[in-house]
Design a protein around this motif. Structure first.
Motif, PDB file in Angstrom:
ATOM      1  N   GLN A 212     -10.463  -5.514   2.164  1.00  0.00           N
ATOM      2  CA  GLN A 212     -11.593  -4.954   2.616  1.00  0.00           C
ATOM      3  C   GLN A 212     -11.830  -3.587   1.896  1.00  0.00           C
ATOM      4  OE1 GLN A 212     -11.695  -2.956   6.506  1.00  0.00           O
ATOM      5  NE2 GLN A 212     -13.647  -4.127   7.092  1.00  0.00           N
TER       6      GLN A 212
ATOM      7  N   PHE B  34     -16.601  -3.208   3.634  1.00  0.00           N
ATOM      8  CA  PHE B  34     -16.432  -2.376   4.791  1.00  0.00           C
ATOM      9  C   PHE B  34     -17.608  -1.988   5.454  1.00  0.00           C
ATOM     10  CE2 PHE B  34     -15.939   1.626   6.740  1.00  0.00           C
ATOM     11  CZ  PHE B  34     -15.386   1.544   7.623  1.00  0.00           C
TER      12      PHE B  34
ATOM     13  N   GLY C 225     -15.866  -6.220  13.854  1.00  0.00           N
ATOM     14  CA  GLY C 225     -15.106  -6.877  12.622  1.00  0.00           C
ATOM     15  C   GLY C 225     -15.895  -8.215  12.517  1.00  0.00           C
TER      16      GLY C 225
ATOM     17  N   THR D 145      -6.889  -3.714   4.376  1.00  0.00           N
ATOM     18  CA  THR D 145      -8.111  -2.551   4.331  1.00  0.00           C
ATOM     19  C   THR D 145      -7.838  -1.277   3.896  1.00  0.00           C
ATOM     20  OG1 THR D 145      -9.702  -1.920   5.990  1.00  0.00           O
ATOM     21  CG2 THR D 145      -7.473  -2.392   6.816  1.00  0.00           C
TER      22      THR D 145
ATOM     23  N   TYR E  90      -9.982   1.590   4.517  1.00  0.00           N
ATOM     24  CA  TYR E  90     -10.497   2.483   5.279  1.00  0.00           C
ATOM     25  C   TYR E  90      -9.907   2.562   6.637  1.00  0.00           C
ATOM     26  CZ  TYR E  90     -13.848   2.438   1.283  1.00  0.00           C
ATOM     27  OH  TYR E  90     -14.643   2.464  -0.060  1.00  0.00           O
TER      28      TYR E  90
ATOM     29  N   GLY F  41     -10.935  -0.050   9.494  1.00  0.00           N
ATOM     30  CA  GLY F  41     -10.736  -1.374   9.095  1.00  0.00           C
ATOM     31  C   GLY F  41      -9.673  -2.009   9.905  1.00  0.00           C
TER      32      GLY F  41
ATOM     33  N   GLN G 107     -10.993  -3.132  13.280  1.00  0.00           N
ATOM     34  CA  GLN G 107     -12.100  -4.179  13.026  1.00  0.00           C
ATOM     35  C   GLN G 107     -11.229  -5.405  13.034  1.00  0.00           C
ATOM     36  OE1 GLN G 107     -14.533  -3.121   9.532  1.00  0.00           O
ATOM     37  NE2 GLN G 107     -15.396  -1.439  10.747  1.00  0.00           N
TER      38      GLN G 107
ATOM     39  N   CYS H 234      -3.089  -1.414   6.841  1.00  0.00           N
ATOM     40  CA  CYS H 234      -4.387  -0.551   6.720  1.00  0.00           C
ATOM     41  C   CYS H 234      -3.975   0.986   6.018  1.00  0.00           C
ATOM     42  CB  CYS H 234      -4.868  -0.192   8.070  1.00  0.00           C
ATOM     43  SG  CYS H 234      -6.340   0.911   8.298  1.00  0.00           S
TER      44      CYS H 234
END
Length: 336
Positions: free
Chosen positions: A182, A214, A221, A238, A240, A243, A246, A266
């Motif tokens: 992501q 994203f 999400g 992910t 960010y 994320g 999400q 993440c």
């Protein structure tokens, strides 16, 4: 003041000197297009206020990615930690630190800003703020490699290629076969470097890349719905901070158990991820160290006696913190 005058700008822009004054000072009733055109002409001519003792020993910092839209970057843990450390480091060197708003529109102060030097965070492709500051000759240091660096540029960054490969290898070792990325929201070097590293890793390991773009407003999400419904993804990286939340929301909605059905890593500086159920594996980019390194380098550029900082990249290692979200129960029970 040496250099172009208001009259010079007015002639070049074909407007009155009063219009130039309003455009540069953010006053008056001008259209955005007129204000922008006057400021661009001023930048092209090299217009800018001279530093005075009243404003000396001041550094500026700006987040210019997603330029043109006003957003509160202080809500993001990465920027909050970086700016706290940047302020403390600037003060330790005898400088004030001015934090500028995240906008590059007609109301932005880049053409009249008076600072000794600027720290730019995540400068994107064709950054109008960067163009204005370069045209005025303001010394710069970057957090994140500029997309189109020039000789003499200095930037502080992580090795995003190495970090991405480490995360993907970690997820593969946990048994993940279909790892999604992501990313893709911004146009700064960070997003580009992570995406390239992910694509290269997938190519080397015979995996099919799976991308999610994203969306900061997709708090539930929903962008994951189709893939999670089809069960065609068993891990997400992910890059960010929001994320991870999400993915957790989407996984719960689709009945996916983390980490047994879906692994998750993440990039985030938010300590709350260590308290979720299950705790989420995170990558820290070490923003406090980045800030200290970048501000110190900027101060060195400004000092007539200090040795200049090395040109090019100053690298700060990122660190992967594995937690339960990326370790199935049967592989690493000690990481609970």
């Amino acid at each position: 003041m040496s250099g172009p005058t208001l009259a010079d700008i007015a002639r070049a822009a074909e407007v009155s000197t009063a219009t130039v004054s309003h455009a540069l000072n953010g006053t008056g009733r001008l259209t955005d297009s007129t204000r922008r055109r006057v400021r661009e002409v001023a930048t092209t001519l090299g217009y800018g206020p001279q530093r005075s003792p009243r404003t000396a020993n001041t550094l500026g910092v700006a987040v210019t990615t997603y330029g043109g839209s006003a957003w509160n970057f202080l809500e993001v843990p990465y920027f909050a930690r970086l700016l706290t450390a940047a302020t403390a480091t600037a003060h330790s060197h005898g400088y004030a630190l001015m934090i500028l708003p995240a906008t590059s529109g007609a109301e932005a102060p880049w053409h009249t800003l008076t600072v000794d030097g600027m720290l730019l965070l995540d400068s994107p492709t064709d950054d109008p703020v960067l163009r204005a500051l370069r045209a005025r000759g303001i010394p710069l240091v970057f957090d994140g490699r500029p997309v189109d660096p020039r000789p003499g540029d200095v930037w502080v960054d992580n090795d995003h290629t190495a970090t991405t490969r480490e995360v993907l290898t970690h997820l593969a070792a946990s048994g993940a076969q279909r790892i999604a990325l992501q990313a893709g929201y911004g146009d700064e070097h960070y997003t580009q470097a992570v995406t390239r590293a992910y694509e290269q890793w997938c190519h080397e390991h015979g995996r099919t890349p799976l991308f999610f773009t994203f969306d900061p407003y997709d708090t539930s999400g929903h962008s994951f719905d189709a893939v999670f419904t089809a069960r065609t993804c068993d891990a997400v990286y992910t890059v960010y901070d929001p994320g991870g939340r999400q993915v957790l929301a989407a996984a719960a909605r689709h009945g996916l158990r983390i980490p047994d059905d879906l692994r998750l890593v993440c990039v985030s500086e938010d300590p709350a991820y260590a308290e979720t159920d299950p705790p989420v594996s995170t990558v820290t980019l070490n923003p406090s160290t980045i800030a200290e390194t970048a501000v110190t380098a900027l101060v060195s550029r400004l000092s007539p006696t200090a040795p200049p900082p090395p040109q090019g990249a100053l690298t700060v290692p990122a660190v992967l913190h594995p937690r339960r979200s990326s370790h199935p129960r049967h592989t690493s029970p000690s990481l609970m």
